[in-house]
Write an enzyme that holds these catalytic residues in place. Sequence first.
Site, PDB file in Angstrom:
ATOM      1  N   ASN A  12      47.332  51.552   7.869  1.00  0.00           N
ATOM      2  CA  ASN A  12      46.640  50.946   9.007  1.00  0.00           C
ATOM      3  C   ASN A  12      45.179  51.373   8.894  1.00  0.00           C
ATOM      4  O   ASN A  12      44.811  52.481   9.276  1.00  0.00           O
ATOM      5  CB  ASN A  12      47.283  51.456  10.299  1.00  0.00           C
ATOM      6  CG  ASN A  12      46.650  50.846  11.534  1.00  0.00           C
ATOM      7  OD1 ASN A  12      45.618  50.171  11.457  1.00  0.00           O
ATOM      8  ND2 ASN A  12      47.257  51.082  12.676  1.00  0.00           N
ATOM      9  N   LYS A  19      45.328  55.331   8.903  1.00  0.00           N
ATOM     10  CA  LYS A  19      46.584  55.972   9.295  1.00  0.00           C
ATOM     11  C   LYS A  19      47.631  55.546   8.282  1.00  0.00           C
ATOM     12  O   LYS A  19      47.631  54.390   7.854  1.00  0.00           O
ATOM     13  CB  LYS A  19      47.038  55.465  10.662  1.00  0.00           C
ATOM     14  CG  LYS A  19      46.437  56.218  11.814  1.00  0.00           C
ATOM     15  CD  LYS A  19      47.196  55.876  13.091  1.00  0.00           C
ATOM     16  CE  LYS A  19      46.213  55.391  14.119  1.00  0.00           C
ATOM     17  NZ  LYS A  19      46.753  54.708  15.249  1.00  0.00           N
ATOM     18  N   HIS A 193      48.673  43.215  19.185  1.00  0.00           N
ATOM     19  CA  HIS A 193      49.794  44.152  19.369  1.00  0.00           C
ATOM     20  C   HIS A 193      51.139  43.464  19.095  1.00  0.00           C
ATOM     21  O   HIS A 193      52.180  43.911  19.576  1.00  0.00           O
ATOM     22  CB  HIS A 193      49.862  44.704  20.817  1.00  0.00           C
ATOM     23  CG  HIS A 193      48.758  45.636  21.199  1.00  0.00           C
ATOM     24  ND1 HIS A 193      48.259  45.675  22.489  1.00  0.00           N
ATOM     25  CD2 HIS A 193      48.069  46.551  20.502  1.00  0.00           C
ATOM     26  CE1 HIS A 193      47.316  46.583  22.569  1.00  0.00           C
ATOM     27  NE2 HIS A 193      47.180  47.139  21.359  1.00  0.00           N
ATOM     28  N   LEU A 222      51.125  49.651  26.967  1.00  0.00           N
ATOM     29  CA  LEU A 222      50.013  50.319  27.652  1.00  0.00           C
ATOM     30  C   LEU A 222      49.571  51.540  26.859  1.00  0.00           C
ATOM     31  O   LEU A 222      50.109  52.632  27.020  1.00  0.00           O
ATOM     32  CB  LEU A 222      50.445  50.740  29.070  1.00  0.00           C
ATOM     33  CG  LEU A 222      51.147  49.668  29.920  1.00  0.00           C
ATOM     34  CD1 LEU A 222      51.579  50.252  31.265  1.00  0.00           C
ATOM     35  CD2 LEU A 222      50.232  48.465  30.123  1.00  0.00           C
ATOM     36  N   GLY A 225      44.373  50.691  24.112  1.00  0.00           N
ATOM     37  CA  GLY A 225      44.346  49.231  24.261  1.00  0.00           C
ATOM     38  C   GLY A 225      45.635  48.843  24.966  1.00  0.00           C
ATOM     39  O   GLY A 225      46.646  49.525  24.819  1.00  0.00           O
ATOM     40  N   ARG A 254      38.215  48.936  27.764  1.00  0.00           N
ATOM     41  CA  ARG A 254      37.924  47.496  27.866  1.00  0.00           C
ATOM     42  C   ARG A 254      38.180  46.996  29.280  1.00  0.00           C
ATOM     43  O   ARG A 254      39.146  47.417  29.928  1.00  0.00           O
ATOM     44  CB  ARG A 254      38.800  46.692  26.898  1.00  0.00           C
ATOM     45  CG  ARG A 254      38.566  47.002  25.439  1.00  0.00           C
ATOM     46  CD  ARG A 254      39.303  45.983  24.560  1.00  0.00           C
ATOM     47  NE  ARG A 254      39.319  46.408  23.178  1.00  0.00           N
ATOM     48  CZ  ARG A 254      40.422  46.709  22.489  1.00  0.00           C
ATOM     49  NH1 ARG A 254      41.615  46.610  23.055  1.00  0.00           N
ATOM     50  NH2 ARG A 254      40.341  47.088  21.238  1.00  0.00           N
ATOM     51  N   GLY A 345      52.523  53.813  28.770  1.00  0.00           N
ATOM     52  CA  GLY A 345      53.809  53.247  29.190  1.00  0.00           C
ATOM     53  C   GLY A 345      54.979  54.185  28.935  1.00  0.00           C
ATOM     54  O   GLY A 345      55.928  54.259  29.724  1.00  0.00           O
ATOM     55  N   GLU A 346      54.908  54.954  27.827  1.00  0.00           N
ATOM     56  CA  GLU A 346      56.016  55.842  27.477  1.00  0.00           C
ATOM     57  C   GLU A 346      55.962  57.166  28.227  1.00  0.00           C
ATOM     58  O   GLU A 346      56.982  57.816  28.428  1.00  0.00           O
ATOM     59  CB  GLU A 346      56.000  56.126  25.966  1.00  0.00           C
ATOM     60  CG  GLU A 346      56.371  54.918  25.132  1.00  0.00           C
ATOM     61  CD  GLU A 346      56.060  55.099  23.652  1.00  0.00           C
ATOM     62  OE1 GLU A 346      56.096  56.240  23.158  1.00  0.00           O
ATOM     63  OE2 GLU A 346      55.766  54.082  22.988  1.00  0.00           O
ATOM     64  N   GLU A 397      55.241  50.853  15.573  1.00  0.00           N
ATOM     65  CA  GLU A 397      54.625  49.780  14.797  1.00  0.00           C
ATOM     66  C   GLU A 397      54.764  50.015  13.304  1.00  0.00           C
ATOM     67  O   GLU A 397      54.933  49.076  12.533  1.00  0.00           O
ATOM     68  CB  GLU A 397      53.148  49.630  15.215  1.00  0.00           C
ATOM     69  CG  GLU A 397      53.027  49.051  16.614  1.00  0.00           C
ATOM     70  CD  GLU A 397      51.634  49.166  17.208  1.00  0.00           C
ATOM     71  OE1 GLU A 397      51.321  50.260  17.728  1.00  0.00           O
ATOM     72  OE2 GLU A 397      50.886  48.195  17.156  1.00  0.00           O
TER      73      GLU A 397
HETATM   74  P1  AMP Z   1      48.108  54.910  22.415  1.00  0.00           P
HETATM   75  O1  AMP Z   1      46.900  54.031  22.291  1.00  0.00           O
HETATM   76  O2  AMP Z   1      49.389  54.149  22.507  1.00  0.00           O
HETATM   77  O3  AMP Z   1      48.150  56.034  21.428  1.00  0.00           O
HETATM   78  O4  AMP Z   1      47.961  55.618  23.861  1.00  0.00           O
HETATM   79  C1  AMP Z   1      46.958  56.571  24.105  1.00  0.00           C
HETATM   80  C2  AMP Z   1      46.848  56.823  25.600  1.00  0.00           C
HETATM   81  O5  AMP Z   1      48.116  57.223  26.137  1.00  0.00           O
HETATM   82  C3  AMP Z   1      45.911  57.974  25.960  1.00  0.00           C
HETATM   83  O6  AMP Z   1      44.588  57.531  26.072  1.00  0.00           O
HETATM   84  C4  AMP Z   1      46.452  58.410  27.318  1.00  0.00           C
HETATM   85  O7  AMP Z   1      45.813  57.665  28.352  1.00  0.00           O
HETATM   86  C5  AMP Z   1      47.901  58.005  27.294  1.00  0.00           C
HETATM   87  N1  AMP Z   1      48.826  59.155  27.240  1.00  0.00           N
HETATM   88  C6  AMP Z   1      49.243  59.823  26.147  1.00  0.00           C
HETATM   89  N2  AMP Z   1      50.086  60.826  26.501  1.00  0.00           N
HETATM   90  C7  AMP Z   1      50.196  60.786  27.854  1.00  0.00           C
HETATM   91  C8  AMP Z   1      50.899  61.548  28.835  1.00  0.00           C
HETATM   92  N3  AMP Z   1      51.699  62.569  28.478  1.00  0.00           N
HETATM   93  N4  AMP Z   1      50.765  61.209  30.141  1.00  0.00           N
HETATM   94  C9  AMP Z   1      49.968  60.169  30.494  1.00  0.00           C
HETATM   95  N5  AMP Z   1      49.283  59.422  29.627  1.00  0.00           N
HETATM   96  C10 AMP Z   1      49.382  59.713  28.334  1.00  0.00           C
END
Ligand code: AMP
Length: 411
Positions: A12, A19, A193, A222, A225, A254, A345-346, A397
Amino acid sequence: MTATGTRVLVLNSGSSSVKYQLLDMHDTQSEGGSAAGRLAVGLVERIGEETSRLTHTPLATGGDKRETEGPIADHEAALKAVAAELSADGLGLDSPQLAAIGHRVVHGGLKFTEPTLIDDAVLQEIERLVPVAPLHNPANITGIRTARALRPDLPQVAVFDTAFHTTMPEYTARYAIDVETADAHRIRRYGFHGTSHAYVSRKTAALLGKDPSEVNVIVLHLGNGASASAVAGGRCVDTSMGLTPLEGLVMGTRSGDIDPAVTFHLKRVAGMSADEIDTLLNKKSGLIGLCGDNDMREIRRRIDEGDERAALAFDIYIHRLKKYIGAYSAVLGRVDAVAFTAGVGENAAPVREAAVAGLEEMGMAVDASLNAVRSDEPRLISPEYARVAVAVVPTDEELEIAQQTYALVSA
Ligand code: AMP
């Protein structure tokens, strides 16, 4: 084509980062658990700077994470450094067990609806899409060129972020603007995505014990991005990102949806250039523009301390999310599941709770104790009585790219 090896290297390539993951597809299929089949994972950051960093974790040998700092001039040097790390673990790119390299490519336009074996003509077509993806496709192309130079004999496959969304009907994909102008400049909604939306919608169906063709799912990806999609019977019928990843939900940096006239106003009244407006809306808006932080953990911490700007940013984020859940419920007619995925989201239970709060009339609810559980596994967080399943489904992904790549080369 029949591949002899069972390993796939997933790349990636971003503008200043690469990555990567090396997976053994035999093991990803035969074992459970999220780490199954993952032989090595890593990241090269700050390519082109003095302080580049390579982080490599050799999962196959159970070795510790290794970090190397020092200048890495370009993508070629980055990929050579990655190859050297892999060789040190006996997983070199020259191994006959390597079946293919799978590349994430952000924009595949209308032409690429499937994972595609890369040859010169395909590479040219990906280059032709640079005007509609100027921030992403050039880095992906550099990654492909470099990997092809390193292993010219190896099948290389492009897996497109836009591909899953090419099933959107014309009335979803077309903006209501002059048709000739739109077509002359390939202006339409492509969505992004897609690899994640495809993977998560399929996994959600599996969680419900159903075939993807039987269920309608709203996927909420979520991360920093963010995008939503409406998936009917396994096919994407709408998604929130558009010509670029700027449209739709409020994101880390964004704005998401905005009156397009704001951009004329910024140009005419504030005297900003197109590039400055681009930077404002892509990099200095969303959560970071609203409250100075784009990490949901930090925003929640500030809210707990009574910070009003953080609370307002959170409310704006949730309101937009709720609007999309409502809109996609109407688009789908019947919703079987809402699936939360990616970093926010997770992990962010308060986001899931707030996004679904008040939607009981639509059959959606979150059970507080199920929502509080932390796990890497797909799981339901809705109470038994709820008509719509609300789920947390970790995205993957890299695995999806590896599976699509391997399916193509081993067919
Ligand atoms: P991603 O782009 O999917 O890697 O998501 C990154 C974003 O996930 C970060 O900027 C955080 O806002 C959010 N995030 C990651 N870990 C947590 C957590 N334990 N609790 C809340 N938000 C989180």
